[in-house]
Scaffold this motif. Structure first.
Motif, PDB file in Angstrom:
ATOM      1  N   PRO A 195       0.810  -1.220   0.000  1.00  0.00           N
ATOM      2  CA  PRO A 195       0.000   0.000   0.000  1.00  0.00           C
ATOM      3  C   PRO A 195       0.841   1.266   0.000  1.00  0.00           C
ATOM      4  N   ALA A 196       2.060   1.202   0.476  1.00  0.00           N
ATOM      5  CA  ALA A 196       2.895   2.404   0.554  1.00  0.00           C
ATOM      6  C   ALA A 196       3.581   2.731  -0.764  1.00  0.00           C
ATOM      7  N   GLY A 254      -6.221  -2.416  -0.686  1.00  0.00           N
ATOM      8  CA  GLY A 254      -7.107  -1.288  -0.954  1.00  0.00           C
ATOM      9  C   GLY A 254      -7.590  -0.606   0.312  1.00  0.00           C
ATOM     10  N   ALA A 255      -7.913  -1.379   1.311  1.00  0.00           N
ATOM     11  CA  ALA A 255      -8.412  -0.801   2.555  1.00  0.00           C
ATOM     12  C   ALA A 255      -7.349   0.070   3.216  1.00  0.00           C
ATOM     13  N   VAL A 275      -4.743   1.477   1.723  1.00  0.00           N
ATOM     14  CA  VAL A 275      -4.495   2.626   0.852  1.00  0.00           C
ATOM     15  C   VAL A 275      -5.535   3.722   1.076  1.00  0.00           C
ATOM     16  N   VAL A 276      -6.801   3.337   1.099  1.00  0.00           N
ATOM     17  CA  VAL A 276      -7.873   4.317   1.279  1.00  0.00           C
ATOM     18  C   VAL A 276      -7.865   4.880   2.696  1.00  0.00           C
ATOM     19  N   ARG A 292      -5.428   5.274   4.753  1.00  0.00           N
ATOM     20  CA  ARG A 292      -4.314   6.204   4.982  1.00  0.00           C
ATOM     21  C   ARG A 292      -4.557   7.570   4.358  1.00  0.00           C
ATOM     22  N   ALA A 293      -5.267   7.601   3.244  1.00  0.00           N
ATOM     23  CA  ALA A 293      -5.523   8.877   2.583  1.00  0.00           C
ATOM     24  C   ALA A 293      -6.609   9.665   3.303  1.00  0.00           C
ATOM     25  N   LEU A 294      -7.417   8.970   4.104  1.00  0.00           N
ATOM     26  CA  LEU A 294      -8.449   9.655   4.881  1.00  0.00           C
ATOM     27  C   LEU A 294      -7.850  10.204   6.167  1.00  0.00           C
ATOM     28  N   PRO A 295      -8.383  11.320   6.671  1.00  0.00           N
ATOM     29  CA  PRO A 295      -7.949  11.771   7.993  1.00  0.00           C
ATOM     30  C   PRO A 295      -8.434  10.767   9.037  1.00  0.00           C
ATOM     31  N   ARG A 307     -12.315   6.617   8.326  1.00  0.00           N
ATOM     32  CA  ARG A 307     -11.191   5.686   8.290  1.00  0.00           C
ATOM     33  C   ARG A 307     -11.543   4.406   9.054  1.00  0.00           C
TER      34      ARG A 307
END
Lengths: 187, 187
Positions: free
Chosen positions: A104-105, A151-152, A154-155, A157-160, A165
């Motif tokens: 994911p990183a 995917g979980a 990745v998503v 981490r992009a959310l606050p 989250r």
DNA sequence: GTCTATAGTAAGATAGAC
DNA sequence: GTCTATCTTACTATAGAC
């Protein structure tokens, strides 16, 4: 020579470990060779004694990181494997990319790197997927599980940090348990 | 003034569209302001008439891209929505990030950007998830579906084109159809 | 093998003309 | 608002001392 014969490979190992953590945290292309070498306790001049270019380092990081992950997922019992998977979808993993899974990183940067890096990724993913096949019925479900997990994170981490989250991690965990045919936990 | 009153917002719109495509293709931090502006048919000097910093551009790209995606997923009928989802997991989408979804292409960079960018992402994802709730039973499944889709594209892109990539897309598609309670297609 | 020093390039951002 | 020109900093990579 002034260094032991094993010095170079030891230094290279420390280098790949330290730069891997930094790359996962700050991003590979966003991090300079200076920063990478400082993280390993050296200066940038020594870098090119180990790698011909910065891109070659990414290749080494990918191979090393996926090998480590494969060891983690090769749990002896099914229950232990489940604990690893739940840990993958934990807030701790989302909040600490530097010690977490490289996929994911770094996956988008791997996708943009050359063919050599992508093939290192393919080889590493093959070993990983083998561990997953032991947990699910078929090949297709193993890949679906991999996608779900990656995917979980990745998503998430992009959310606050917050309810959204948490909902992503919760939703993916439930779906994972469904995929594995395990009853959902209370708590 | 020498430009029409609507000129600035029109130029900004073109800017965000063109730079969004480039960011998805080459990566945001890996692309310089010069390249971004050249893609929009301007030079770097004009950039700061629209954005105070490069980071602010990422924020605008995220908001714009997710809005476009939300429109795509807000299909009138369930069958049309299914076609969009199958297209998301297609080889064409994997091979053309520049015209595809911003989430698999940019999420890790959004995660490393500031809080403002992450909040723009959260808002955009809220709109997206609303469309998904119409297709599945509950909130948790909607997030699981999002994760499944994003993860499959992220992993597929990092793999070289070949059987492994195809297996990821195939596995995720089957799992998606299971999640939606739809029968699997032949072909 | 690692260091310091540096070449050469490209980055983000600003200044002033139009 | 957009241009050219430029400041300053950081980058990848190399050279030579130890």
């Amino acid at each position: 020579m002034r260094y032991a014969p094993t010095h170079k490979e030891e230094a290279r190992t420390r280098l790949v470990e330290a730069t891997g953590a930094l790359a996962k945290q700050k991003g590979f292309s966003a991090t300079g060779v200076d920063s990478f070498m400082a993280a390993a306790g050296m200066t940038s001049g020594a870098f090119y004694a180990h790698f011909r270019s910065k891109n070659e380092l990414l290749e080494a990081i990918v191979a090393n990181e996926l090998q480590r992950s494969a060891q983690l997922f090769a749990a002896p019992t099914r229950e232990q494997a489940l604990e690893v998977l739940r840990g993958y979808l934990s807030h701790a993993h989302v909040e600490h990319p530097e010690s977490g899974c490289a996929v994911p990183a770094l996956a988008p940067e791997i996708a943009r790197a050359g063919a050599a890096t992508q093939h290192a990724f393919e080889q590493g993913m093959g070993a990983l997927q083998a561990s997953f096949r032991a947990l699910v019925d078929d090949d297709a479900k193993a890949w679906a599980l991999v996608s779900q997990l990656v995917g979980a994170v990745v998503v998430a981490r992009a959310l606050p940090s917050g309810p959204a989250r948490a909902a992503v991690l919760e939703g993916a965990t439930r779906q994972m348990e469904l995929l594995l045919g395990e009853p959902s936990r209370e708590s």
